[in-house]
Design a protein around this motif. Structure first.
Motif, PDB file in Angstrom:
ATOM      1  N   GLY A 253       0.838  -1.207   0.000  1.00 11.92           N
ATOM      2  CA  GLY A 253       0.000   0.000   0.000  1.00 11.92           C
ATOM      3  C   GLY A 253       0.859   1.237   0.000  1.00 11.92           C
ATOM      4  N   PRO A 254       1.287   1.734  -1.191  1.00  9.48           N
ATOM      5  CA  PRO A 254       2.201   2.887  -1.252  1.00  9.48           C
ATOM      6  C   PRO A 254       1.682   4.126  -0.539  1.00  9.48           C
ATOM      7  N   SER A 255       0.381   4.328  -0.573  1.00 16.72           N
ATOM      8  CA  SER A 255      -0.174   5.510   0.084  1.00 16.72           C
ATOM      9  C   SER A 255      -0.201   5.372   1.605  1.00 16.72           C
ATOM     10  N   ILE A 256       0.037   4.144   2.099  1.00 15.86           N
ATOM     11  CA  ILE A 256       0.019   3.894   3.536  1.00 15.86           C
ATOM     12  C   ILE A 256       1.420   3.665   4.077  1.00 15.86           C
ATOM     13  N   TYR A 257       2.209   2.858   3.334  1.00 13.65           N
ATOM     14  CA  TYR A 257       3.495   2.409   3.863  1.00 13.65           C
ATOM     15  C   TYR A 257       4.696   3.181   3.312  1.00 13.65           C
ATOM     16  N   ALA A 266       5.902   2.609   7.867  1.00 14.62           N
ATOM     17  CA  ALA A 266       6.894   1.999   6.975  1.00 14.62           C
ATOM     18  C   ALA A 266       7.856   1.108   7.758  1.00 14.62           C
ATOM     19  N   LYS A 267       8.251   1.541   8.934  1.00 13.19           N
ATOM     20  CA  LYS A 267       9.178   0.744   9.736  1.00 13.19           C
ATOM     21  C   LYS A 267       8.497  -0.518  10.271  1.00 13.19           C
ATOM     22  N   LYS A 268       7.222  -0.420  10.637  1.00 11.79           N
ATOM     23  CA  LYS A 268       6.496  -1.608  11.085  1.00 11.79           C
ATOM     24  C   LYS A 268       6.369  -2.621   9.954  1.00 11.79           C
ATOM     25  N   ARG A 269       6.101  -2.123   8.774  1.00 14.12           N
ATOM     26  CA  ARG A 269       5.999  -3.020   7.618  1.00 14.12           C
ATOM     27  C   ARG A 269       7.358  -3.629   7.308  1.00 14.12           C
ATOM     28  N   ARG A 270       8.440  -2.861   7.451  1.00 14.39           N
ATOM     29  CA  ARG A 270       9.776  -3.405   7.259  1.00 14.39           C
ATOM     30  C   ARG A 270      10.046  -4.519   8.259  1.00 14.39           C
ATOM     31  N   GLU A 271       9.615  -4.338   9.487  1.00 14.70           N
ATOM     32  CA  GLU A 271       9.797  -5.354  10.518  1.00 14.70           C
ATOM     33  C   GLU A 271       9.102  -6.661  10.115  1.00 14.70           C
ATOM     34  N   LEU A 274      11.199  -8.332   7.350  1.00  9.31           N
ATOM     35  CA  LEU A 274      12.409  -8.928   7.913  1.00  9.31           C
ATOM     36  C   LEU A 274      12.079 -10.208   8.681  1.00  9.31           C
ATOM     37  N   GLY A 275      10.957 -10.212   9.413  1.00  8.70           N
ATOM     38  CA  GLY A 275      10.538 -11.420  10.120  1.00  8.70           C
ATOM     39  C   GLY A 275      10.245 -12.561   9.170  1.00  8.70           C
ATOM     40  N   GLN A 276       9.615 -12.242   8.044  1.00  8.96           N
ATOM     41  CA  GLN A 276       9.326 -13.268   7.039  1.00  8.96           C
ATOM     42  C   GLN A 276      10.619 -13.802   6.423  1.00  8.96           C
ATOM     43  N   MET A 277      11.572 -12.917   6.202  1.00 11.76           N
ATOM     44  CA  MET A 277      12.843 -13.359   5.627  1.00 11.76           C
ATOM     45  C   MET A 277      13.559 -14.325   6.565  1.00 11.76           C
TER      46      MET A 277
END
Length: 847
Positions: A253-257, A266-271, A274-277
């Motif tokens: 969601g570019p308008s959200i993240y 954006a940082k929460k989504r990055r987390e 990274l957890g999935q990786m």
């Protein structure tokens, strides 16, 4: 009952196949028990019959379903797009216009801002981040994630609406590239079919490449390369694991993240990514922990429209389209120009400083109050085509919105003062900027839309500072957009003398895409044309630097321009001084003697391609030319007399990395010999040393050039050069309004030339023309232009082409008398009949 007669059980149901019950058991069974046993047998037989029927029904239904699926697939396959085009798929990309160093981006052209990258060249952690965020089993499935589809179906049914999708990366490629994003059953069916198909026709890496290069990352950026450049100011090949994870998270969601929208989200989504990786084995625990600790450092946001050289970007765009046609719209090209980014920046600054100086001289910097000598406000309906300037009257203000309301005749408009630092350097509010009733020069931002905003001419002036009655529907419409035209515009063109490459090009003050490039605008050059007349006279050996020229307008018949000093015969007559002090009559007399048609052809050889006329006014710059043409012509003088067409585009590379052949350029042509060019340089150097351009001495190196001012000071020029750079500067109003009293080329344009050339030559060695072998020095009498007599104290050193110095020596006879030794009269130029210009006469005020 007879002993051989069957029992009831045998009669109704048949003999039992099992062993007979013991006699004592049969005897003990009650009628109720026997009935229950019989009922159980009947139920079993009924169940068997139902099961057989159900089985048959299931088989028939399955067959029908398979037939239905087959027919459905055949139905949707009939109009499916071809997947073959994905093999050669070329999405829109960015075309970049670069400076000469190949590093500085002058501007970008795009339909979609995208730059294609080879997925196999990307770091593994970039690919893995995308997979972890969107489709971890991408390399395992065949285009469809069936368990995921069932989970999504269950959740959607439970919530009674579609909340969760189950699109694989393959399906997203199908949706984004081959289909639309419409949420319909038809589209989904096509997506499923195509997903399976492209998995059979493309490799996994090809599919992943299509995905990463196509998806949208917000803020007008498509594809992961443009996203990384925008968010982090680097190529995706240089992105860290943390940066790759953040980018992968934006896609949901570019308008959200987007980190520019919400850094926290954006940082929460990055987390999450990274957890999935970590969970999928795409990264180690140490790598993930290091990425989690990395700060998000965003690149500075770019100003979209303000560019270093928007005029160059627009010309690069036109050149590309001329070469490749509509393929230019697909982008992906790299256009390398000749622009030096440092010089370009200096040129823009010099032009702006010069134009700001004009505003100060004429008190056009806010606050502005109504004056006694203001022009009358325009009446009637403004034209809705072309670039036109009108005198509008201020009718009100809106300080909150930053609007200054101006009426142009029947049209109500508004100027947005926000960011207009040229006329409002103190950032005054509209009510402080200009009082109601002030007449201002304005133009329509979008003339095509002006008709929709026409005000009712029956209404009086608007006063937005006071409460007003409820507006009529027509008044409720937004006012037409206006721009201020208080001050003049200017253009600067700088050409490298050695290569003839345009190193700096300024087409106006603002420097925005879509603005008018005045380096291509035709304007009267005034006296900057005079060197062409005298250069031709030197070239034909009919004039020398010491030739005495006519300076009295009364001596001319038909066309009689005035000299700037109006001295009527007392102006300097010797060619060198006549050029230095820009004597009009001397130039007209010279072109009459030389032949206007000859001078016209000579100017064309120097690179003047605009239409010229073979009449006497040509000598005074009556015919319009462009700043680029003038800079090119003067560069010929600096280069020793060889003309070479200037170039702006050095190289164009296509999306495939192959160079696009540029249009062929004419070969260099020798217009003047080196000796003739040296004399022209010497003459134009005198203009700087003691003529109309003495301000150029501030550059503190060898500089030559010529000022020029057209009728009523509508055009102000300075064209000059060093041995390294030739530079033309023009200043004037777009609508050819007079610049005002005292505004000559030396005042309105020379300052920009001086500022630019001083910066352009900083730290460079000083150079001057080298005197060629065919030049000779002679002492002359400054009054007669003849050779000085021996011991003459007033004698001046003059340079001549070999064998062109005057013959007269110490015994030279008075003017018009025979020489004492030869008995021959003094040399005079033959009079050549020429047509006298008709129509409005051209009488420059300073040239």
């Amino acid at each position: 009952m007879p002993a051989d007669r069957p029992s009831e059980e045998q009669n109704g149901e048949g003999a039992r196949k099992s062993s007979p019950a013991p006699a004592n058991e049969a005897k003990s069974e009650t009628p109720e028990e026997r009935e229950k046993r019989r009922a159980a047998r009947r139920r079993k037989r009924a169940i068997k019959r139902w099961a057989r029927g159900l089985g048959i029904a299931v088989v028939l239904l399955a067959a029908a379903a398979m037939l239905g699926v087959a027919l459905t697939i055949r139905h949707y396959e009939s109009d499916l797009p071809s997947t073959a085009e994905l093999k050669s798929y070329r999405p829109p990309q960015v075309t970049r216009v670069m400076a000469r160093d190949g590093q500085v981006v002058l501007g970008e052209l795009f339909v979609e801002r995208r730059t294609i990258v080879d997925v196999e060249s990307l770091p593994a952690h970039v690919r893995h981040a995308a997979l972890a965020a969107e489709d971890a089993s991408f390399y395992e499935h065949q285009g469809l994630d069936y368990p995921g589809m069932l989970r999504a179906l269950y959740k959607n049914l439970r919530n009674a609406k579609a909340r969760q999708g189950a699109s694989t990366i393959t399906q997203q490629v199908v949706k984004n590239v081959l289909l639309t994003s419409a949420r319909t059953f038809d589209r989904k069916m096509k997506e499923v079919i195509l997903a399976r198909r492209i998995e059979q026709e493309l490799t996994k890496n090809e599919i992943l490449g299509l995905y990463l290069n196509h998806i949208y990352f917000g803020h007008g950026r498509y594809g992961i390369e443009e996203a990384c450049r925008y968010y982090f100011g680097k190529s995706i090949r240089d992105a860290s694991l943390a940066q790759a994870a953040l980018l992968a998270g934006i896609v949901k969601g570019p308008s959200i993240y987007s980190p520019r929208v919400s850094l926290e989200r954006a940082k929460k989504r990055r987390e999450y990514v990274l957890g999935q990786m970590l969970a999928k084995g795409f990264a180690t625990a140490e790598e993930v922990e290091a990425a989690r600790a990395e700060e998000v450092n965003l690149a500075p946001a770019q100003e979209e429209m303000r560019e270093l050289a928007p005029e160059v970007v627009e010309e690069a765009k036109r050149t590309l389209r001329a070469l490749v046609g509509q393929d230019a719209d697909r982008g992906g090209y790299t256009i390398t120009t000749t622009i030096d980014p440092t010089l370009q920046s200096k040129a823009r600054g010099a032009v702006r400083a010069s134009l700001d100086g004009y505003l100060k001289r004429h008190k056009l910097v806010a606050p502005l109050a109504p004056g006694k000598k203001e022009p009358p406000a325009f009446e009637g309906a403004p034209k809705t085509s072309g670039h036109r300037v009108y005198a509008g009257v201020v009718t009100g203000h809106d300080d909150a919105a930053g609007l200054l309301f101006v009426r142009i005749g029947s049209l109500a408009g508004a100027v947005d003062l926000r960011g207009k630092s040229r006329y409002n350097p103190k950032d005054l509010r509209p009510s402080q900027f200009a009082k109601v009733g002030k007449v201002l020069r304005v133009s329509l931002v979008d003339p095509k839309e002006a008709a929709a905003h026409a005000a009712d001419p029956r209404q009086g002036p608007e006063t937005h500072d006071e409460p007003v009655p409820e507006p009529t529907p027509k008044e409720k419409a937004q006012p037409a957009g206006l721009r201020l035209e208080l001050g003049p515009q200017s253009s600067l063109v700088a050409i490298d003398v050695a290569t003839r490459e345009i190193v700096a090009l300024v087409g106006g003050y603002e420097g925005v895409r879509g603005g008018l490039d005045r380096s291509l605008s035709r304007r009267q050059p005034g006296s900057t044309f005079k060197p062409f007349v005298y250069a031709y006279g030197l070239h034909t050996r009919r004039l020398t630097p010491a030739t005495l020229l006519e300076t009295n307008p009364l001596a001319l018949s038909g066309y009689q321009p005035n000299n700037y000093d109006e001295s009527e015969g007392k102006s300097p007559a010797r060619l060198r001084e006549a050029l230095a002090h820009s004597v009009n009559v001397a130039a007209v007399w010279s072109i009459k003697e030389l032949g206007p048609a000859n001078v016209m052809a000579f100017a064309q050889e120097l690179g003047i391609t605009s239409k010229l006329g073979p009449d006497l006014s040509l000598a005074l710059g009556a015919y319009e030319v462009t700043p680029r043409e003038m800079a090119a012509a003067y560069a010929t003088f600096a280069a020793g007399g060889e003309y070479k067409k200037p170039r702006l585009i050095m190289r164009i590379t296509g999306p495939n990395g192959v160079d696009i052949p540029l249009a062929s350029e004419p070969d260099p042509a020798r217009v003047l010999s080196e000796e003739e060019a040296f004399l022209v340089n010497s003459l134009l150097r005198t203009v700087v040393e003691r003529g109309t351009a003495t301000r150029a001495k501030a550059i503190d190196r060898w500089i030559a050039g010529k000022t020029g001012t057209s009728n009523a000071s509508k055009d102000a020029w300075f064209v000059g050069y060093s041995m390294d750079i030739a530079c033309a500067v023009w200043t004037g109003f777009d609508d050819a309004a007079p610049l005002g009293a005292g505004e000559t080329g030396a005042v309105a344009s020379l300052p920009a030339f001086v500022e630019f050339m001083r910066e352009a030559h900083a730290g460079k060695p000083k150079r001057a023309p080298t005197e060629p072998a065919g030049i000779e020095h002679k002492l002359i009498d400054p009054e007669t232009g003849l050779l000085a007599y021996e011991g003459q104290e007033s004698a001046l050193d003059e340079v001549f082409l070999k064998d062109t110095a005057p013959d007269a020596g110490v015994d030279a006879a008075p003017d018009g008398e025979a020489d004492a030794e030869t008995g021959e009269a003094e040399d005079t130029l033959p009079v050549i009949p020429v047509p006298i210009p008709t129509g409005e006469e051209y009488h420059p005020t300073e040239l």
